[in-house]
Design a protein around this motif. Structure first.
Motif, PDB file in Angstrom:
ATOM      1  N   MET A   1       0.682  -1.000   0.196  1.00  0.00           N
ATOM      2  CA  MET A   1      -0.450  -0.072  -0.266  1.00  0.00           C
ATOM      3  C   MET A   1       0.559   1.052   0.289  1.00  0.00           C
ATOM      4  O   MET A   1       1.757   1.362   1.452  1.00  0.00           O
ATOM      5  N   GLY A   2       0.538   1.793  -1.038  1.00  0.00           N
ATOM      6  CA  GLY A   2       1.460   2.610  -1.015  1.00  0.00           C
ATOM      7  C   GLY A   2       1.097   4.551  -0.664  1.00  0.00           C
ATOM      8  O   GLY A   2      -0.112   4.722  -0.758  1.00  0.00           O
ATOM      9  N   ASP A   3       1.796   5.543  -0.865  1.00  0.00           N
ATOM     10  CA  ASP A   3       1.090   6.950  -0.777  1.00  0.00           C
ATOM     11  C   ASP A   3      -0.243   6.982  -1.756  1.00  0.00           C
ATOM     12  O   ASP A   3      -1.094   7.620  -1.196  1.00  0.00           O
ATOM     13  N   GLU A   4       0.048   6.979  -2.541  1.00  0.00           N
ATOM     14  CA  GLU A   4      -1.495   7.652  -3.617  1.00  0.00           C
ATOM     15  C   GLU A   4      -2.645   6.660  -3.242  1.00  0.00           C
ATOM     16  O   GLU A   4      -3.409   7.571  -2.991  1.00  0.00           O
ATOM     17  N   GLU A   5      -2.526   5.429  -2.883  1.00  0.00           N
ATOM     18  CA  GLU A   5      -3.576   4.422  -2.196  1.00  0.00           C
ATOM     19  C   GLU A   5      -3.953   5.026  -0.830  1.00  0.00           C
ATOM     20  O   GLU A   5      -5.211   4.918  -0.950  1.00  0.00           O
ATOM     21  N   VAL A   6      -3.259   4.906  -0.177  1.00  0.00           N
ATOM     22  CA  VAL A   6      -3.374   5.596   1.304  1.00  0.00           C
ATOM     23  C   VAL A   6      -4.452   6.938   1.324  1.00  0.00           C
ATOM     24  O   VAL A   6      -5.478   7.038   1.726  1.00  0.00           O
ATOM     25  N   ILE A   7      -4.207   7.925   0.298  1.00  0.00           N
ATOM     26  CA  ILE A   7      -4.437   9.492   0.804  1.00  0.00           C
ATOM     27  C   ILE A   7      -5.623   9.087  -0.285  1.00  0.00           C
ATOM     28  O   ILE A   7      -6.817  10.116  -0.160  1.00  0.00           O
ATOM     29  N   ARG A   8      -5.664   8.307  -1.512  1.00  0.00           N
ATOM     30  CA  ARG A   8      -7.169   8.411  -2.356  1.00  0.00           C
ATOM     31  C   ARG A   8      -8.286   8.072  -1.249  1.00  0.00           C
ATOM     32  O   ARG A   8      -9.293   7.876  -1.356  1.00  0.00           O
ATOM     33  N   LYS A   9      -6.962   6.691  -0.590  1.00  0.00           N
ATOM     34  CA  LYS A   9      -8.643   5.796   0.825  1.00  0.00           C
ATOM     35  C   LYS A   9      -8.969   7.551   1.423  1.00  0.00           C
ATOM     36  O   LYS A   9     -10.021   7.256   1.822  1.00  0.00           O
ATOM     37  N   PHE A  10      -8.553   8.276   1.925  1.00  0.00           N
ATOM     38  CA  PHE A  10      -8.182   8.973   3.076  1.00  0.00           C
ATOM     39  C   PHE A  10      -9.612   9.876   2.181  1.00  0.00           C
ATOM     40  O   PHE A  10     -10.538  10.949   2.762  1.00  0.00           O
ATOM     41  N   LYS A  11      -9.410  10.654   0.752  1.00  0.00           N
ATOM     42  CA  LYS A  11      -9.958  11.399   0.117  1.00  0.00           C
ATOM     43  C   LYS A  11     -11.418  10.878   0.015  1.00  0.00           C
ATOM     44  O   LYS A  11     -12.014  11.545   0.185  1.00  0.00           O
ATOM     45  N   ASP A  12     -11.817   9.473  -0.315  1.00  0.00           N
ATOM     46  CA  ASP A  12     -12.913   9.403  -0.955  1.00  0.00           C
ATOM     47  C   ASP A  12     -13.535   8.582   0.131  1.00  0.00           C
ATOM     48  O   ASP A  12     -14.991   9.431   0.049  1.00  0.00           O
ATOM     49  N   SER A  13     -13.014   9.212   1.553  1.00  0.00           N
ATOM     50  CA  SER A  13     -13.716   8.113   2.386  1.00  0.00           C
ATOM     51  C   SER A  13     -14.571  10.011   3.378  1.00  0.00           C
ATOM     52  O   SER A  13     -15.167   9.529   4.253  1.00  0.00           O
ATOM     53  N   GLY A  14     -13.869  11.288   2.791  1.00  0.00           N
ATOM     54  CA  GLY A  14     -13.514  12.288   3.504  1.00  0.00           C
ATOM     55  C   GLY A  14     -13.126  12.973   4.640  1.00  0.00           C
ATOM     56  O   GLY A  14     -13.462  13.849   5.456  1.00  0.00           O
ATOM     57  N   ALA A  15     -11.823  12.244   4.540  1.00  0.00           N
ATOM     58  CA  ALA A  15     -11.542  12.146   6.177  1.00  0.00           C
ATOM     59  C   ALA A  15     -10.005  12.998   5.737  1.00  0.00           C
ATOM     60  O   ALA A  15      -9.725  13.321   6.785  1.00  0.00           O
ATOM     61  N   LEU A  16      -9.513  13.301   4.618  1.00  0.00           N
ATOM     62  CA  LEU A  16      -8.528  14.825   4.697  1.00  0.00           C
ATOM     63  C   LEU A  16      -9.321  15.851   3.547  1.00  0.00           C
ATOM     64  O   LEU A  16     -10.265  16.370   2.724  1.00  0.00           O
ATOM     65  N   LEU A  17      -9.582  16.971   5.250  1.00  0.00           N
ATOM     66  CA  LEU A  17     -10.576  18.029   4.763  1.00  0.00           C
ATOM     67  C   LEU A  17      -9.167  19.468   4.331  1.00  0.00           C
ATOM     68  O   LEU A  17      -8.061  19.199   5.208  1.00  0.00           O
ATOM     69  N   GLU A  18      -9.654  20.317   3.334  1.00  0.00           N
ATOM     70  CA  GLU A  18      -9.000  21.020   3.085  1.00  0.00           C
ATOM     71  C   GLU A  18      -9.710  22.191   3.734  1.00  0.00           C
ATOM     72  O   GLU A  18     -10.625  22.393   3.576  1.00  0.00           O
ATOM     73  N   GLY A  19      -8.792  23.519   4.409  1.00  0.00           N
ATOM     74  CA  GLY A  19      -9.538  24.740   5.190  1.00  0.00           C
ATOM     75  C   GLY A  19      -8.126  25.547   5.953  1.00  0.00           C
ATOM     76  O   GLY A  19      -7.305  25.492   5.577  1.00  0.00           O
ATOM     77  N   HIS A  20      -8.754  25.324   7.033  1.00  0.00           N
ATOM     78  CA  HIS A  20      -7.864  26.521   8.227  1.00  0.00           C
ATOM     79  C   HIS A  20      -7.829  25.913   9.304  1.00  0.00           C
ATOM     80  O   HIS A  20      -8.895  26.326   9.894  1.00  0.00           O
ATOM     81  N   PHE A  21      -7.388  24.606   9.809  1.00  0.00           N
ATOM     82  CA  PHE A  21      -7.176  24.444  10.346  1.00  0.00           C
ATOM     83  C   PHE A  21      -6.355  24.288  11.927  1.00  0.00           C
ATOM     84  O   PHE A  21      -5.090  25.155  11.939  1.00  0.00           O
ATOM     85  N   VAL A  22      -6.745  24.337  13.217  1.00  0.00           N
ATOM     86  CA  VAL A  22      -5.684  23.744  14.552  1.00  0.00           C
ATOM     87  C   VAL A  22      -5.370  22.905  14.797  1.00  0.00           C
ATOM     88  O   VAL A  22      -6.521  22.107  14.663  1.00  0.00           O
ATOM     89  N   LEU A  23      -4.729  22.452  14.749  1.00  0.00           N
ATOM     90  CA  LEU A  23      -4.435  20.786  14.877  1.00  0.00           C
ATOM     91  C   LEU A  23      -3.933  20.515  16.626  1.00  0.00           C
ATOM     92  O   LEU A  23      -4.003  21.523  17.074  1.00  0.00           O
ATOM     93  N   SER A  24      -3.917  19.443  16.408  1.00  0.00           N
ATOM     94  CA  SER A  24      -4.025  19.196  18.107  1.00  0.00           C
ATOM     95  C   SER A  24      -2.685  19.492  18.830  1.00  0.00           C
ATOM     96  O   SER A  24      -2.745  19.991  19.631  1.00  0.00           O
TER      97      SER A  24
END
Length: 194
Positions: A1-24
């Protein structure tokens, strides 16, 4: 499982968000990874866990440990894949500690598994708690390393995917300077808008 597949899974599930965030960590970023969303489908958790577990198959791991709460699902799955026990650490009065009756043997071979690493702070704190209890932490792993490979946790570390996303203090945040609203997602405080 490589970078592209992992990132695709995060995007497809709605788990990769873009905007302005404060991290933990308190840092600001234009990308947030909501790993709980990515891991809610058991088939994805199993795939991620199998891929991480395979990296430690021949290292005589006795236990997998994770920092609560973010690392619990993926840590458990890696332990299941390896056929070993699973424990976690929790913050108590600001320090990561073993609770709930968890103990480790002197020299017990442990790998620390986290969902995502940004600064490596939670992973380092978990490693410190385990080492203070006598364990031998042989490595660390995460689904995603958003430090671009820069986070140092004091032991060898692997990830399934690496992102190069800036995480900066609020005073250096361009989105803050433009007055964009900030969102603090995640398990520590829920979602709030400032």
């Amino acid at each position: 499982m490589g970078d592209e597949e992992v990132i695709r899974k995060f995007k497809d599930s709605g788990a990769l968000l873009e905007g302005h965030f404060v991290l933990s960590s308190g840092l600001h970023s234009s990308v947030y990874l909501q790993c709980a969303i990515a891991l809610q489908q058991t088939r994805d958790a199993i795939e991620f866990g199998a891929a991480l577990g395979a990296r430690f198959q021949d290292q005589d791991i006795e236990t997998v440990a994770s920092p609560a709460i973010g690392g619990i699902v993926i840590g458990y799955e890696v332990a299941r894949q390896l056929g070993v026990r699973f424990i976690w650490t929790e913050r108590e009065q600001g320090s990561m500690t073993l609770r709930r009756g968890f103990t480790v043997r002197n020299g017990e071979r442990i790998v620390v598994v986290e969902d995502v690493i940004t600064t490596g702070g939670s992973t380092r704190d978990t490693i410190g708690a385990l080492q203070a209890a006598g364990a031998k932490v042989v490595g660390a792993a995460s689904i995603i390393d958003r430090s671009g490979g820069d986070a140092d946790v004091g032991v060898p570390r692997i990830s399934l995917a690496t992102l190069h996303v800036a995480a900066v203090p609020a005073e250096d945040c361009d989105a803050c300077k433009r007055g964009e609203p900030v969102v603090k997602p995640g398990s520590r405080t829920g979602i709030s808008r400032a």
